[in-house]
Design a protein around this motif. Structure first.
Motif, PDB file in Angstrom:
ATOM      1  N   PRO A 144      54.584  98.676   0.208  1.00  0.00           N
ATOM      2  CA  PRO A 144      55.939  98.948   0.699  1.00  0.00           C
ATOM      3  C   PRO A 144      56.017 100.283   1.433  1.00  0.00           C
ATOM      4  N   GLY A 145      56.622 100.240   2.621  1.00  0.00           N
ATOM      5  CA  GLY A 145      56.759 101.439   3.442  1.00  0.00           C
ATOM      6  C   GLY A 145      55.674 101.619   4.479  1.00  0.00           C
ATOM      7  N   ASP A 146      54.633 100.787   4.444  1.00  0.00           N
ATOM      8  CA  ASP A 146      53.585 100.875   5.457  1.00  0.00           C
ATOM      9  C   ASP A 146      54.095 100.362   6.796  1.00  0.00           C
ATOM     10  N   VAL A 147      53.661 101.001   7.867  1.00  0.00           N
ATOM     11  CA  VAL A 147      54.105 100.655   9.218  1.00  0.00           C
ATOM     12  C   VAL A 147      53.051  99.796   9.907  1.00  0.00           C
ATOM     13  N   ILE A 148      53.505  98.666  10.467  1.00  0.00           N
ATOM     14  CA  ILE A 148      52.661  97.804  11.291  1.00  0.00           C
ATOM     15  C   ILE A 148      53.249  97.777  12.698  1.00  0.00           C
ATOM     16  N   LEU A 149      52.439  98.140  13.676  1.00  0.00           N
ATOM     17  CA  LEU A 149      52.857  98.082  15.074  1.00  0.00           C
ATOM     18  C   LEU A 149      52.725  96.656  15.587  1.00  0.00           C
ATOM     19  N   ILE A 150      53.680  96.235  16.397  1.00  0.00           N
ATOM     20  CA  ILE A 150      53.624  94.914  17.016  1.00  0.00           C
ATOM     21  C   ILE A 150      54.020  95.039  18.478  1.00  0.00           C
ATOM     22  N   GLU A 151      53.615  94.078  19.299  1.00  0.00           N
ATOM     23  CA  GLU A 151      54.063  94.056  20.686  1.00  0.00           C
ATOM     24  C   GLU A 151      55.563  93.785  20.721  1.00  0.00           C
ATOM     25  N   ASN A 152      56.258  94.409  21.675  1.00  0.00           N
ATOM     26  CA  ASN A 152      57.719  94.343  21.638  1.00  0.00           C
ATOM     27  C   ASN A 152      58.266  92.929  21.843  1.00  0.00           C
ATOM     28  N   TYR A 153      57.491  92.048  22.462  1.00  0.00           N
ATOM     29  CA  TYR A 153      57.791  90.618  22.463  1.00  0.00           C
ATOM     30  C   TYR A 153      56.577  89.937  21.842  1.00  0.00           C
ATOM     31  N   THR A 154      56.802  89.182  20.779  1.00  0.00           N
ATOM     32  CA  THR A 154      55.660  88.625  20.065  1.00  0.00           C
ATOM     33  C   THR A 154      56.065  87.354  19.332  1.00  0.00           C
ATOM     34  N   PRO A 216      54.936  85.656  23.758  1.00  0.00           N
ATOM     35  CA  PRO A 216      55.336  84.644  24.727  1.00  0.00           C
ATOM     36  C   PRO A 216      54.959  84.935  26.178  1.00  0.00           C
ATOM     37  N   SER A 217      54.466  86.116  26.482  1.00  0.00           N
ATOM     38  CA  SER A 217      54.396  86.556  27.877  1.00  0.00           C
ATOM     39  C   SER A 217      53.292  85.871  28.678  1.00  0.00           C
ATOM     40  N   GLY A 218      52.229  85.422  28.004  1.00  0.00           N
ATOM     41  CA  GLY A 218      51.064  84.881  28.698  1.00  0.00           C
ATOM     42  C   GLY A 218      50.122  85.954  29.205  1.00  0.00           C
ATOM     43  N   LEU A 219      50.414  87.235  28.934  1.00  0.00           N
ATOM     44  CA  LEU A 219      49.601  88.342  29.449  1.00  0.00           C
ATOM     45  C   LEU A 219      48.253  88.424  28.731  1.00  0.00           C
ATOM     46  N   THR A 220      47.268  88.985  29.427  1.00  0.00           N
ATOM     47  CA  THR A 220      45.944  89.219  28.854  1.00  0.00           C
ATOM     48  C   THR A 220      45.555  90.673  29.086  1.00  0.00           C
ATOM     49  N   THR A 437      61.846  88.934  20.048  1.00  0.00           N
ATOM     50  CA  THR A 437      61.917  90.302  19.538  1.00  0.00           C
ATOM     51  C   THR A 437      63.085  90.401  18.581  1.00  0.00           C
ATOM     52  N   THR A 438      62.959  91.299  17.605  1.00  0.00           N
ATOM     53  CA  THR A 438      64.086  91.570  16.711  1.00  0.00           C
ATOM     54  C   THR A 438      64.692  92.938  17.010  1.00  0.00           C
ATOM     55  N   ASP A 439      64.192  93.577  18.061  1.00  0.00           N
ATOM     56  CA  ASP A 439      64.697  94.883  18.482  1.00  0.00           C
ATOM     57  C   ASP A 439      65.741  94.674  19.573  1.00  0.00           C
ATOM     58  N   GLU A 440      66.969  95.074  19.303  1.00  0.00           N
ATOM     59  CA  GLU A 440      68.073  94.808  20.226  1.00  0.00           C
ATOM     60  C   GLU A 440      67.839  95.417  21.605  1.00  0.00           C
ATOM     61  N   SER A 441      67.232  96.610  21.648  1.00  0.00           N
ATOM     62  CA  SER A 441      67.038  97.269  22.944  1.00  0.00           C
ATOM     63  C   SER A 441      66.120  96.455  23.845  1.00  0.00           C
TER      64      SER A 441
END
Length: 480
Positions: A144-154, A216-220, A437-441
């Motif tokens: 609990p409290g550990d941070v996991i980075l994710i792509e802003n659209y994933t 979802p982006s299709g980027l590589t 994304t779950t980030d409103e911005s």
């Protein structure tokens, strides 16, 4: 090439308290004292494994296609008694938690052929597909409290997985022009963590990324940027969770809508590996900080519910320990069928050749959809741009909304919803980028829609889908 043995003794610092405290219990009894000599041919009155004579299936006959959408098949017969391979007697039985040796051997050979890790003491375990792999990895590493980075659209279900274990999700931005994570912004985020917007959180423990044919982006992500990101993971001490369900689906670059390099006579498995398949993060890894997820879902069948995790042996052992108290082994029947088809394809290179043929078909589909969209009145008027993918099954379309001046404060959510309604009225289903994304911005800024080239029945259906989508975009612009 000689690869080093990982000397990173600090890997267990990434392991969650839950995993460290997990105990394994067996009813088989204590290890035998050295004074006891076990009988050479014991008769078992223990265990609960039914004899194969109780299995109602004696034989399975598979008709294996030589290429996608091809009616030409070869026959593979699976019986109860074939000691040379994974047969019904073994496949229908309780199996090893990490998977049957035959499929484990194939998976290791595949990794060695395509994505050899940069150190020796790696291992892998089969899982019940990527969803199960993610569940077990986050169980392994998150306190609990550990941070996991994710792509802003994933792939948003992964966020629920992280939160379920008390993890905190922090987004990193994708660069839609260059492809993949924006390395410059990512490095600044890490450099300035203690003074930035997430300074009240601990430093990141891991990065979850889909670097090839991103959903979802299709980027590589480029090879150069992968190496930079790996170096950052070493410098700032975080793990990389590399999810690669689409990586074997490579897409030839669009020229005129007809050229497809996978159709050329001189194309080979070696070219596929050396020129087209992107490097896995695990190839750069010399410290055991990458956990790579592979899946049979997109190149065999989603219903097989079969995948595997590659990583440092210390991590893999604890993932297997987790499986022993949860899911146990993946479906033996799925392993049996997948392994039998791989054998029919004649091993690793035959399997890779199957992936080349899949890549050829997906490239043809992508080219057809792009050609249809580019020929539309809407595209010619500049109402949308196509983000051409290099890999995978997704193609994103960026909508150039009226009065769009790239204002950071612009909120596109209502506009893309209205466009989706037009698409549904025209008879085509698309998915909105804002839903990933779950980030409103980032949801506010998402003016792209995701399309797929995976589900259509025929070329005619792809053509019609392209026409309907471009028509929907045109009608939307006429209505505003």
């Amino acid at each position: 090439m000689t690869v080093p043995t990982s000397t990173n003794d600090g890997l267990l610092s990434f392991v969650s308290t839950r995993s460290l405290e997990r105990k394994q219990v067996s009813f088989a009894g204590l290890p035998l004292p050295t004074s006891i000599t076990k009988h050479k041919s014991p008769i078992s009155l223990g265990g609960g494994r039914p004899h194969s004579g109780f299995f109602p299936v004696n034989k399975i006959t598979l008709e294996v296609s030589s290429s996608p959408f091809n009616a030409d098949t070869t026959e593979k017969v699976i019986s109860k008694k074939d000691s040379k391979t994974l047969d019904i007697t073994k496949g229908f039985q309780y199996g090893p938690t990490e998977g049957h040796p035959e499929l484990i051997s194939f998976a290791k050979s595949l990794i060695n052929r395509v994505n050899e890790p940069g150190y020796e003491d790696w291992d892998l375990t089969l899982t019940n597909g990527t969803g199960d792999s993610l569940h077990k990895i986050f169980n392994l590493i998150i306190n609990p409290g550990d941070v996991i980075l994710i792509e802003n659209y994933t792939y948003v279900p992964v966020i629920s997985n992280i939160i379920n274990y008390g993890g905190i999700v922090v987004p990193v931005e994708l660069n839609f022009e260059k492809g993949g994570i924006d390395v410059g912004k990512f490095e600044k985020l890490l450099e300035n963590w203690e003074s930035g917007p997430y300074k009240h959180f601990k430093r990141p423990k891991g990065l979850y990324t889909i670097p090839t044919g991103q959903n979802p982006s299709g980027l590589t992500q480029s090879h150069e940027d992968r190496k930079k990101i790996y170096d950052l993971s070493s410098e700032y001490e975080f793990l990389i969770i590399e999810d690669d369900p689409y990586g074997y689906i490579q897409l030839s670059e669009y020229f005129d809508g007809d050229f497809n390099k996978f159709s050329t006579n001189d194309y080979s498995v070696d070219k596929y590996i050396e020129e087209d398949l992107p490097n896995s993060y695990i190839q750069y890894d010399t410290e055991g900080r990458v956990l790579r997820l592979e899946s049979f879902s997109k190149i065999f069948a989603p219903g097989s519910r079969l995948g595997f995790i590659v990583g440092h042996a210390k991590f893999i052992k604890r993932i297997i320990d987790h499986a022993n108290v949860s899911t146990r082994a993946p479906s033996g029947i799925s392993q049996l069928i997948v392994n039998s088809v791989i054998e029919q394809f004649d091993g690793v290179d035959g399997w890779l050749n199957w992936n080349i043929q899949i890549s050829e078909e997906y490239t043809a589909r992508k080219n057809l959809l792009i050609k249809t969209l580019k020929s539309s009145e809407s595209f010619k008027k500049g109402q949308f741009d196509i983000i051409e993918p290099k890999s995978g099954m997704f193609l994103s379309i960026n909508i150039n909304f009226p009065n769009d001046d790239d204002d950071e404060e612009e909120d596109y959510r209502d506009q893309v919803e209205q466009l989706r309604y037009k698409a549904l009225e025209q008879g085509v289903i698309v998915v909105l980028g804002k839903n990933f994304t779950t980030d409103e911005s980032f949801a506010k800024k998402a003016r792209f829609i995701r399309t797929t080239i995976a589900t259509q029945d025929s070329d005619e259906e792809i053509l019609e889908a392209g026409r309907r989508l471009s028509s929907a975009i045109k009608l939307y612009f006429e209505s505003v």
